[in-house]
Write a protein that holds these residues in place. Structure first.
Motif: not given
Length: 544
Positions: A87-88, A91-92, A244, A290, A416, A419, A422-423
């Motif tokens: 997912t990350n 996203l990137y 993160y 991470w 980051s 992230t 978003h999370s």
């Protein structure tokens, strides 16, 4: 239940965000946490249901497990971690595409590869020297970009670059002109003016590097283990589960440090690189950090520290893939010896079960293998970072180490932070920090050690060479493991000690082979044309 729902509910972020209560007074290690006896708060992420599923799975008899023909390949925790990673990553990719499109519209020059006037010299001009402000826009440099086909072999390239540099210097001296006026290097760079210093003075500088590198990285490791694997407050509190947040903290302070170096040294900006090229090592560097932090949820810190010695294997594989590089035969034997030693060590510290009788429903075994999976992903991403940055130095001859550090840390800090937002971890992470005053000092020291450590790495490699730096960092690994065992009571059996000795012996043998035919201490340090070697050593032995 579909895969997305399962992965979300099995994420350790969802399970452990609200974990609190009294744990074992003798062992509050996160990786040893038994979810079947841990109280938890109500939350909206489905942690109640997944803990019930874990309890039911743990209660199954061996016969029931053997009769379950469709057992999954990965544990639910491993699936959850992979889901978060994927997912990350997506996203990137989306963010880089958006940034590129915005730059295409508003800053098109950032995506154009400039072609300075060609001269008779094709040399890397990456001396870390300050230039006068009015000279920063001088474009009278050589052709700094080369394609893959034009790249020289490493040894031939070094000789060609040094030869062309010497010719350039002689021509400039003969004509009474230079391509750019430069201030005295001793007043503007971290290099030692070794020609005017006695050997005892240089040895004192070397001793300073040895002590400071060990103190900085050992303290950094102690803080990392304390923050990610122990409760706040100890034994009765809750765990800090926002990896993160540490990634963002490290990258932000690196951005500040590299920005100050850019302002102070004022290196010539690269005219052959384009904006999106910096994003690739930035993403892989973030994901590697991470994975390293997340692995501490499943395996012990000594195992994680020693596992990093296995970086040699993926670095060679990635070098073959990206650059078709050749490595000496002894490197392959060293990598094999390190792998065997790490396996022996982890059978001691983490009860690693090696064989084909792996039971996916064995909670402890599945946690260990999930940690190993994350460590392999850490090595993969980190090796890609070092090889890609080395490739950038090979292709962009006007690229400086300071500019690369600044650009990648800028991308990493931005991504980051996105992230965390978003999370939905930014608010809870800040709330955790505000509620627990003890972690304030830990965060501050963690960031300071990360920043100072990177400066010390650069200083040591530039002035004393890669071999000396490797010896120092190998010593640091042993000290970190010993201190962790002493402070947190990790058990290490005779087999584990033998595995540790085997890893250290393999590393020392490689150092000996690399140092053959040369002085142990390079009194004149590493030349600027060795930027590729510098960045490779940086990533091979540092784990920021």
């Amino acid at each position: 239940m579909d895969f997305a729902t399962l992965a979300e509910s099995t994420s350790f972020k969802a399970i452990n965000r609200f974990l609190s209560g009294v744990g074992d007074q003798e062992d509050d290690d996160f990786s040893h946490l038994d979810t079947t006896h841990t109280s938890h708060h109500e939350n909206t992420h489905g942690s109640d249901s997944i803990i019930d599923m874990t309890n039911e799975a743990a209660a199954m008899s061996v016969t029931d497990v053997e009769e379950f023909d469709n057992s999954p390949l990965l544990s639910s925790a491993a699936e959850g971690e992979l889901f978060l990673l994927a997912t990350n990553f997506l996203l990137y990719v989306a963010m880089i595409l958006i940034i590129t499109m915005v730059a295409k519209i508003y800053f098109p020059e950032a995506l154009e590869r400039k072609s300075p006037q060609e001269s008779s010299i094709n040399t890397r001009n990456v001396n870390y020297r300050r230039v006068e402000d009015e000279e920063l826009n001088d474009k009278s440099s050589s052709n700094y970009y080369s394609s893959d086909e034009e790249d020289l072999d490493d040894d031939d390239e070094d000789g060609a670059l040094m030869k062309s540099f010497s010719e350039d210097a002689s021509k400039s001296k003969a004509s009474g002109k230079s391509g750019r006026s430069v201030r005295d290097i001793s007043s503007s760079t971290p290099e030692i003016n070794q020609e005017n210093m006695s050997r005892s003075s240089i040895l004192r500088r070397l001793a300073f590097c040895v002590i400071m590198l060990n103190v900085t990285f050992v303290l950094w490791g102690v803080l990392q283990e304390r923050m990610l694997t122990r409760r706040y407050p100890r034994f009765t509190g809750e765990f800090f589960t926002y990896s993160y947040a540490l990634v963002f903290t490290n990258r932000f302070w690196t951005l500040v440090m590299s920005g100050m170096l850019m302002l102070y040294l004022k290196p010539r900006r690269s005219c052959s690189t384009v904006l999106y090229e910096y994003s690739f090592p930035s993403i892989s560097n973030m994901l590697s950090s991470w994975c390293q932090y997340e692995s501490l949820r499943y395996v012990s810190f000594p195992a994680v520290t020693l596992f990093k010695s296995f970086k040699l294997a993926p670095v060679m594989a990635m070098g073959k893939f990206l650059g078709n590089k050749q490595y000496p035969q002894y490197d392959y034997f060293v990598a094999l010896g390190i792998g065997i030693g790490i396996t022996m060590f982890m059978t001691s510290t983490d009860d690693l079960q090696v064989g084909f009788g792996y039971n996916i429903y064995d909670q402890k075994a599945s946690a260990t293998w999930t940690g190993i999976m994350l460590l392999f992903l850490f090595l993969f991403f980190d090796s890609f970072t070092s090889q890609w940055q080395s490739r950038m130095f090979q292709r962009h001859r006007d690229l400086s180490m300071v500019e690369l550090m600044f650009a990648t840390s800028a991308f990493s800090s931005l991504l980051s932070l996105i992230t965390l937002i978003h999370s939905d971890e930014l608010g809870p992470a800040l709330d955790f920090v505000f509620r627990h005053s003890e972690i304030h000092l830990h965060f501050f020291l963690f960031s300071i050690c990360s920043t100072i450590g990177q400066l010390l790495i650069f200083y040591t490699i530039k002035n004393f060479g890669a071999v000396v730096f490797t010896i120092i960092m190998t010593t640091r690994v042993v000290v970190s493991i010993a201190l962790s065992v002493y402070m947190y009571g990790h058990k290490v059996t005779e087999v584990g000690f033998f595995g540790l000795i085997l890893v250290m012996a393999a590393v020392c043998y490689r150092v000996k082979r690399k140092a053959e035919g040369s002085q142990l201490i390079k009194w004149r340090g590493m030349d600027d044309t060795k930027a590729q070697e510098l960045v490779q050593e940086w990533h091979e032995h540092a784990d920021m």
